[in-house]
Write a protein that holds these residues in place. Structure first.
Motif, PDB file in Angstrom:
ATOM      1  N   VAL A  14       7.007   7.270   6.558  1.00 47.85           N
ATOM      2  CA  VAL A  14       6.546   5.899   6.797  1.00 47.85           C
ATOM      3  C   VAL A  14       5.171   5.933   7.472  1.00 47.85           C
ATOM      4  CG1 VAL A  14       7.008   3.752   8.030  1.00 47.85           C
ATOM      5  CG2 VAL A  14       8.873   4.949   6.879  1.00 47.85           C
ATOM      6  N   LEU A  44       2.620   6.775   4.782  1.00 49.87           N
ATOM      7  CA  LEU A  44       2.305   5.642   3.915  1.00 49.87           C
ATOM      8  C   LEU A  44       1.396   4.640   4.621  1.00 49.87           C
ATOM      9  CD1 LEU A  44       5.808   5.052   2.277  1.00 49.87           C
ATOM     10  CD2 LEU A  44       3.837   6.260   1.313  1.00 49.87           C
ATOM     11  N   SER A  45       1.633   4.409   5.896  1.00 49.81           N
ATOM     12  CA  SER A  45       0.771   3.513   6.665  1.00 49.81           C
ATOM     13  C   SER A  45      -0.655   4.047   6.708  1.00 49.81           C
ATOM     14  CB  SER A  45       1.329   3.351   8.078  1.00 49.81           C
ATOM     15  OG  SER A  45       0.500   2.526   8.862  1.00 49.81           O
ATOM     16  N   ALA A  63      -2.356   3.621   3.327  1.00 47.70           N
ATOM     17  CA  ALA A  63      -2.791   2.236   3.124  1.00 47.70           C
ATOM     18  C   ALA A  63      -4.087   1.964   3.881  1.00 47.70           C
ATOM     19  CB  ALA A  63      -1.692   1.281   3.566  1.00 47.70           C
ATOM     20  N   GLU A  64      -4.161   2.434   5.120  1.00 44.44           N
ATOM     21  CA  GLU A  64      -5.362   2.228   5.930  1.00 44.44           C
ATOM     22  C   GLU A  64      -6.569   2.954   5.338  1.00 44.44           C
ATOM     23  OE1 GLU A  64      -4.479   3.498   9.861  1.00 44.44           O
ATOM     24  OE2 GLU A  64      -2.859   2.022  10.160  1.00 44.44           O
ATOM     25  N   TYR A 124      10.389   1.854   1.272  1.00 45.10           N
ATOM     26  CA  TYR A 124       9.129   1.717   2.004  1.00 45.10           C
ATOM     27  C   TYR A 124       7.922   1.783   1.063  1.00 45.10           C
ATOM     28  CZ  TYR A 124      10.828   1.397   6.767  1.00 45.10           C
ATOM     29  OH  TYR A 124      11.407   0.941   7.931  1.00 45.10           O
ATOM     30  N   TYR A 126       7.639  -1.655   0.121  1.00 43.84           N
ATOM     31  CA  TYR A 126       7.118  -2.451   1.232  1.00 43.84           C
ATOM     32  C   TYR A 126       5.592  -2.354   1.312  1.00 43.84           C
ATOM     33  CZ  TYR A 126       5.887  -3.605   6.048  1.00 43.84           C
ATOM     34  OH  TYR A 126       5.278  -4.129   7.160  1.00 43.84           O
ATOM     35  N   TYR A 127       5.068  -1.131   1.256  1.00 41.46           N
ATOM     36  CA  TYR A 127       3.617  -0.984   1.375  1.00 41.46           C
ATOM     37  C   TYR A 127       2.884  -1.461   0.125  1.00 41.46           C
ATOM     38  CZ  TYR A 127       3.879   1.233   5.898  1.00 41.46           C
ATOM     39  OH  TYR A 127       4.080   1.457   7.242  1.00 41.46           O
ATOM     40  N   THR A 180       2.893  -5.347   0.909  1.00 35.00           N
ATOM     41  CA  THR A 180       2.136  -5.818   2.078  1.00 35.00           C
ATOM     42  C   THR A 180       0.712  -5.280   2.150  1.00 35.00           C
ATOM     43  OG1 THR A 180       2.971  -4.002   3.472  1.00 35.00           O
ATOM     44  CG2 THR A 180       4.252  -6.068   3.414  1.00 35.00           C
ATOM     45  N   ALA A 181       0.478  -4.100   1.567  1.00 34.21           N
ATOM     46  CA  ALA A 181      -0.839  -3.480   1.709  1.00 34.21           C
ATOM     47  C   ALA A 181      -1.489  -3.146   0.374  1.00 34.21           C
ATOM     48  CB  ALA A 181      -0.718  -2.207   2.557  1.00 34.21           C
ATOM     49  N   LEU A 227      -0.639  -0.799  -1.648  1.00 32.13           N
ATOM     50  CA  LEU A 227      -0.653   0.644  -1.875  1.00 32.13           C
ATOM     51  C   LEU A 227       0.134   0.974  -3.136  1.00 32.13           C
ATOM     52  CD1 LEU A 227      -1.335   3.539  -0.907  1.00 32.13           C
ATOM     53  CD2 LEU A 227       0.781   3.465   0.452  1.00 32.13           C
ATOM     54  N   SER A 263       2.061   3.216  -5.747  1.00 32.04           N
ATOM     55  CA  SER A 263       2.857   4.431  -5.586  1.00 32.04           C
ATOM     56  C   SER A 263       3.839   4.566  -6.732  1.00 32.04           C
ATOM     57  CB  SER A 263       3.621   4.406  -4.257  1.00 32.04           C
ATOM     58  OG  SER A 263       4.498   3.300  -4.208  1.00 32.04           O
TER      59      SER A 263
END
Length: 306
Positions: free
Chosen positions: A97, A100-101, A104-105, A151, A154-155, A158-159, A161, A163
């Motif tokens: 997680v 992945l964050s 995204a950043e 997840y 999720y990304y 929200t972001a 990303l 995948s």
């Protein structure tokens, strides 16, 4: 050509992905601890970055310039996750997680995640599983893989990303690590080479979908060259073989019989899993995979040739 980062580049699958990407002309960085001071990948064109997957600062530095990230590192095996589920949560799930964050950043274009083509489906009446089959894992390892796939969603939501989850069957072949107790084919061949009995889990009827690592990497390279249209793909042979059939094929390859030590089948092991690979074939075309015997012969030859 893309800037590619392989997380777990010194492992069985990760090292082969490094070589495949480099052979295709990509700019490749391999991230791992390299604790033994040895690089498992063969290409001299890849940059080896030493780091700890559990260190956010190490991972952030590695992903900073990557376009494609290949997450092929696992801190547990199905057996070790069974023994210590909280370790799988704290390391594999939590650290992924974080990865992945950070991706995204950093503006990573796509993450390729090595999921499970067996444990994630769990025990069900069906015996062949397409990607849209219910996901009902009962093992900590499978539960962790499914959690990470969620997840990924999720990304993506929200972001943004991008995948793809690679639901890999039972890969085998040269460079497979036998010390972790995972992979019946390389473990059996290694034990026979050392004059030890093979280990049969259960009564021999457990069925899995086996795929030689060369055929797996070929599939992944095609997904790099042409963007996947779906969020998850089964990567397997589409054929099932029982444990007893695997041991029989090994006997044919090595040319002699060997002792077999039978051990109980863990309660969380699924009896029968074969992957429906029609989604991949419809998008990327058919494959000429090695047969089980051909793949075992290739593995044995490359294990025993100096």
């Amino acid at each position: 050509m893309a800037r590619c980062l392989v997380i777990g580049a010194n492992g069985f699958l990760g090292s082969r992905v490094v070589d495949g990407l480099a052979a295709a002309g990509h700019d490749v960085t391999g991230f791992d601890r390299y604790s033994a001071g040895i690089r498992a990948f063969e290409t001299a064109d890849a940059v080896a970055v030493t780091g700890d997957f559990l260190s956010p600062s190490d991972v952030a530095a590695a992903v900073a310039d990557a376009e494609y990230v290949f997450h092929f590192l696992s801190t547990t095996t199905p057996a070790s996750a069974d023994r210590a589920p909280t370790v799988d949560l704290r390391t594999n799930v939590s650290a992924t997680v974080e990865l992945l964050s950070l991706c995204a950043e950093a503006g990573v274009r796509r993450v390729f995640f090595a999921s499970s083509g067996g444990a994630i489906y769990g025990p069900q009446p069906r015996r062949v599983f397409a990607e849209d089959a219910p996901l009902l894992p009962i093992s900590p390892y499978g539960i962790g893989k499914l959690t990470i796939e969620r997840y990924l969603d999720y990304y993506a939501t929200t972001a943004g990303l991008d995948s793809v989850a690679l639901r890999i069957s039972n890969p085998y072949g040269p460079r497979a690590t036998t010390s972790k107790g995972q992979g019946i084919i390389p473990i059996t061949l290694d034990r026979i080479r050392r004059g030890e009995p093979a280990v049969q889990v259960g009564d021999g009827s457990m069925v899995r979908d086996y795929l030689h690592v060369d055929d797996l990497v070929s599939r992944i390279m095609r997904m790099v060259e042409r963007a996947p249209r779906h969020r998850a793909y089964n990567l397997g042979s589409g054929r099932g073989h029982s444990v007893a059939e695997v041991l029989a094929a090994v006997r044919d390859v090595v040319g002699y019989d060997f002792d077999v030590l039978r051990v109980p089948q863990p309660a969380t092991f699924v009896d029968h899993v074969v992957l429906d690979v029609s989604r991949f074939r419809a998008e990327y075309g058919p494959d000429r995979d090695l047969t089980l015997t051909e793949g075992i012969a290739d593995t044995w030859t490359r294990m025993t040739t100096p």
